[in-house]
Design a protein around this motif. Structure first.
Motif, mmCIF file in Angstrom:
data_model
loop_
_atom_site.group_PDB
_atom_site.id
_atom_site.type_symbol
_atom_site.label_atom_id
_atom_site.label_comp_id
_atom_site.label_asym_id
_atom_site.label_seq_id
_atom_site.Cartn_x
_atom_site.Cartn_y
_atom_site.Cartn_z
ATOM 1 N N ALA A 1 -6.377 -33.132 9.390
ATOM 2 C CA ALA A 1 -7.289 -33.528 8.326
ATOM 3 C C ALA A 1 -7.321 -32.540 7.173
ATOM 4 N N ILE B 119 -14.023 -35.818 10.314
ATOM 5 C CA ILE B 119 -13.173 -36.704 9.516
ATOM 6 C C ILE B 119 -12.343 -37.608 10.426
ATOM 7 N N VAL C 81 -14.932 -38.288 1.944
ATOM 8 C CA VAL C 81 -13.931 -37.298 2.337
ATOM 9 C C VAL C 81 -13.003 -37.130 1.148
#
Length: 440
Positions: free
Chosen positions: A360, A56, A324
């Motif tokens: 993340a 990510i 994501v």
């Protein structure tokens, strides 16, 4: 290279139907079943759902390798020259120009005016049978956003903004059908912003930098047009919608967890915040963060690969999309103990594992070069809204209400979060707030 795991899907439409029917469950179940990098197809588009923190971070910091593909809506398309829609060097240049307006001290200098706007808006609430609180919170969030972003000018134009922007949003969101009324509201909104800019030029710079000042300076320096300025202000004000949604979820969670609510009421009663002092309420901050963890208004962020990207033995090709999901990342058991529970104290710096989670794992405002520039504004707004609400009012859910998700952009509680409201503080005869007066 090894093909990433994932659902087989239909030969023609892939996993489109499953994704369309319940995208949150599809992405979360997929991450739990297939791991932190799984493949699926939406029609002809090959997609990769990523929940590996390192991957990510690589995707969100690669300025040249990926382009923003978060689905737009008609509002963004109607105001295309905002920082949210710009790409590459134009995006970074605009962020640099706007950044001073979003500094912590600059925002806190305007918090008192925003708190007054919050209290005035909450005065619309009335005691009685359960009613949806989300529409009131949307108005409150819009009014407080105008004060935080535009400073003294916000007070001059807040009524115009509160009247015209919802009409513009309704048309562009397909909730209204009168195009003439939309065009009239759009022109009135633009006129109010332009007049505010002219008054600012005549009055001179404020003591603390705000968004209007940053934009006026950029227009006067020839770095953007007057229409660019209007686009930017309108799109910044649109963020009142996810802020209101998150505030509604916070009230829902506090109603479902009266022990947390009681502790927060005690904190706020002792502090009696009037503006910037909400920053000195640690439990309030933890409640806000835990609400955003469980109920991130933006549930997915999408990027399109411009070139090949590798994750271990798997490869993303140019043209593929990488998804994501903050909703998924913030509910994964490997990062969050008891992930479905509302536990604000997990954000206590002294709690076990607080500093061990990767960045993340918590990304309600995104990550990297396109992280939401209004993060501080939204957090401050939520604190102001909750502080004003909970000091004087108590919100209760109707019996049998299930706070499931209604709508997908942003995620909002079903039926607008119907709640019964009652006053929890005695009303005095001197110095009553708008909230107290509304319940007299």
């Amino acid at each position: 290279m090894i093909q990433a795991p994932g659902p087989k899907g239909h030969p023609l439409h892939g996993s489109w139907r499953e994704f369309r029917d319940d995208p949150l469950a599809f992405l979360l179940d997929g991450a739990l079943a297939y791991g932190d990098f799984f493949r699926f197809r939406l029609g002809l588009t090959r997609c990769f759902a990523v929940s590996d923190p390192a991957a990510i971070l690589a995707v969100f910091t690669d300025r040249d390798g990926f382009t923003d593909k978060t689905p737009s809506h008609r509002m963004q398309d109607a105001y295309p020259r905002s920082v949210a829609r710009l790409e590459g060097g134009d995006h970074l240049e605009r962020r640099r120009a706007l950044a001073p307006a979003f500094q912590r001290e600059a925002l806190l200098a305007r918090a008192g005016g925003a708190m007054r706007a919050v209290r005035g808006g909450l005065g619309r609430l009335r005691a009685g049978e359960p009613r949806a609180v989300l529409p009131v919170l949307e108005d409150v969030a819009l009014r407080s956003a105008a004060m935080l972003l535009l400073g003294d000018a916000g007070g001059e134009v807040v009524e115009s903004i509160a009247t015209e922007l919802p009409r513009v949003e309704a048309w562009l969101g397909h909730a209204a059908s009168d195009e003439g009324a939309y065009q009239q509201a759009r022109a009135a909104l633009a006129g109010a912003i332009a007049r505010a800019a002219e008054r600012r030029r005549a009055a001179g710079s404020p003591a603390a930098m705000d968004l209007l000042e940053a934009l006026v300076r950029a227009v006067d320096a020839g770095r953007m047009s007057e229409q660019d300025m209007i686009d930017e202000i309108v799109m910044m004000l649109v963020t009142h919608v996810p802020t209101a949604a998150a505030s509604a979820w916070a009230l829902v969670e506090l109603a479902r967890h009266p022990e947390v609510r009681s502790s927060l009421e005690e904190e706020l009663d002792a502090l009696a915040p009037e503006g910037a002092d909400v920053e000195r309420a640690p439990l309030l901050s933890r409640v806000v963060l835990e609400t955003l963890r469980l109920h991130p208004p933006v549930w997915v962020l999408a990027r399109e690969a411009r070139r090949e990207f590798r994750h271990g033995p798997h490869a993303v090709s140019a043209g593929d999309e990488v998804l994501v999901s903050p909703y998924v990342m913030q509910r994964l058991p490997r990062y969050w103990e008891d992930p479905e529970a509302f536990l604000p104290d997990r954000f206590d710096p002294a709690s076990p594992g607080h500093g061990a989670r990767p960045s993340a794992a918590f990304l309600p405002f995104g990550l990297g070069i396109r992280k939401c520039i209004g993060e501080r504004t939204a957090l401050l707004q939520m604190k102001l809204i909750l502080a004003a609400s909970l000091r004087e009012l108590r919100f209760e859910l109707p019996a049998g209400y299930e706070a499931s998700v209604d709508g997908r952009r942003p995620l909002v509680p079903r039926d607008g979060a119907p709640m019964a409201v009652e006053r929890r503080r005695a009303v005095g005869h001197v110095g009553c707030s708008p909230l107290e007066l509304a319940f007299r």
